[in-house]
Write a protein that holds these residues in place. Structure first.
Motif: not given
Lengths: 251, 122
Positions: A23, A27, A65, A69, A73, B51-52, B55
């Protein structure tokens, strides 16, 4: 119900902490701690209900995940990069430099797409080429690795009018277009510094000599920040006059 | 201060964001509680990863549909790192608009399948 194994939990959380590196840093700074804590709680639940196999499944789900996700970002991050002059930019340069080649490869891959993997490759290449195109049209991109700042100019009117470089960062100018009257666009900035403990910026003549790739400011300039101002907004100095000033100052 | 956007401009809400708003509809909760609430409501069919979840929380915070209300404390009283979130006034209006949209969709779908008489309600 099993007692949670501290070693197994620590190992799982350690693995997830490395996954978190996927990430963007901003974040992670805001939510990374909570995400790790949440994952740790989930690990404990899975261990109690399903044992080691449950924890392995949880890790696999967490990896998936992350794959789903994190890219949006980074896309947001890239978009912000296109709009601003901040230093937290990672892929812009590379994409802009290789966008055309990648686009060509994408077309070749599309032509050769006779199997699912070739099709996947072509879509991935097209996506990268698209980002490269977006970046190129904005004119300013760039960079980075921690502690470095680069300013790229893709055309005269897209050059940032002013930007600030903090002490310890590295400035690189990449010139794409020449101004026949004034030389490279990278020349047309007034460089000002803000000495430590002061509020105002003053013309700066004590930069170290420019290297082939730019000026290295890492710990060699006794200023807090340097400010580069475009000549359309203020008077400017050329690289030649700046270097003469540096030479006269014995730098 | 409410978002300058209208509730309708947020529709349709992505699944994860809708689940979070529903989970927060009856009070404040931290990330883990939200995740558990979603798993319980869907009887384990929907497992939202960190993560989901985060975010989506980031987007909801930016849009001011939810707000932070401090951090929770663990059983020993020490400050935990879990932030608590709650639905904002604007967020509840957006959730209401989304639920209206979904119920209209369901009603029309049922009518097309002849599961409801014309003009009937679900």
């Amino acid at each position: 119900m099993r007692r949670a194994s501290p070693a197994a939990l620590r190992l799982s959380v350690w693995a997830y902490a490395h996954l978190l590196r996927a990430y963007p840093a901003s974040f992670r700074a805001e939510f990374g701690g909570e995400m790790a804590l949440l994952f740790s709680d989930c690990c404990r639940d899975e261990w109690r209900s399903a044992g080691p196999a449950g924890v392995c499944r949880l890790l696999a789900r967490a990896a998936l995940d992350t794959l789903v996700s994190a890219p949006p970002l980074w896309a947001e991050r890239l978009e912000e990069t296109m709009k601003g002059h901040s230093a937290d930019r990672q892929w812009g340069f590379w994409l802009a430099d290789h966008g055309l080649a990648i686009g060509g490869l994408a077309l070749l891959a599309v032509g050769a797409a006779t199997s699912w993997w070739a099709m996947s490759l072509s879509w991935a290449a097209l996506a990268i080429a698209f980002f490269a195109w977006v970046a190129e049209t904005e004119g300013l991109l760039a960079l980075p690795r921690p502690g470095r700042v680069a300013i790229r100019t893709g055309g005269g009117f897209d050059i940032p009018l002013a930007f600030t470089v903090r002490r310890g960062e590295r400035v690189l100018f990449f010139v794409r277009e020449e101004d026949p009257e004034r030389g490279g666009w990278s020349d047309v900035y007034t460089v000002r510094d803000r000495p430590k403990g002061t509020d105002g910026f003053e013309p700066c003549y004590n930069l170290p000599p420019a290297t082939r790739s730019g000026w290295s400011l890492r710990g060699r300039v006794p200023v807090d920040d340097l400010r580069f101002e475009h000549h359309e907004r203020v008077s400017y100095v050329t690289r030649g006059s700046l270097e003469r000033s540096l030479s006269a100052a014995g730098v | 201060m409410d978002s300058p956007r209208t509730p309708g401009s947020f529709l349709p809400l992505p699944d994860a964001e809708l689940e979070i708003l529903i989970a927060l509809a009856d009070g404040e909760a931290h990330g883990y509680a939200i995740m558990r609430a979603v798993a319980e409501r869907t009887e384990g069919r929907r497992r939202m990863g960190p993560g989901t979840l985060y975010t989506a929380l980031k987007r909801l915070l930016a849009a001011r549909l939810i707000e932070e209300v401090g951090a929770s404390r663990d059983a020993g009283g020490a400050e935990a790192r879990r932030r608590l979130y709650r639905l904002s006034h604007f967020g509840s209006r957006v959730l209401e608009a989304e639920l209206d949209r979904l119920s209209t969709l369901v009603r029309h779908g049922r009518r097309r399948l002849h599961l409801l008489p014309s003009g009937g309600r679900s």
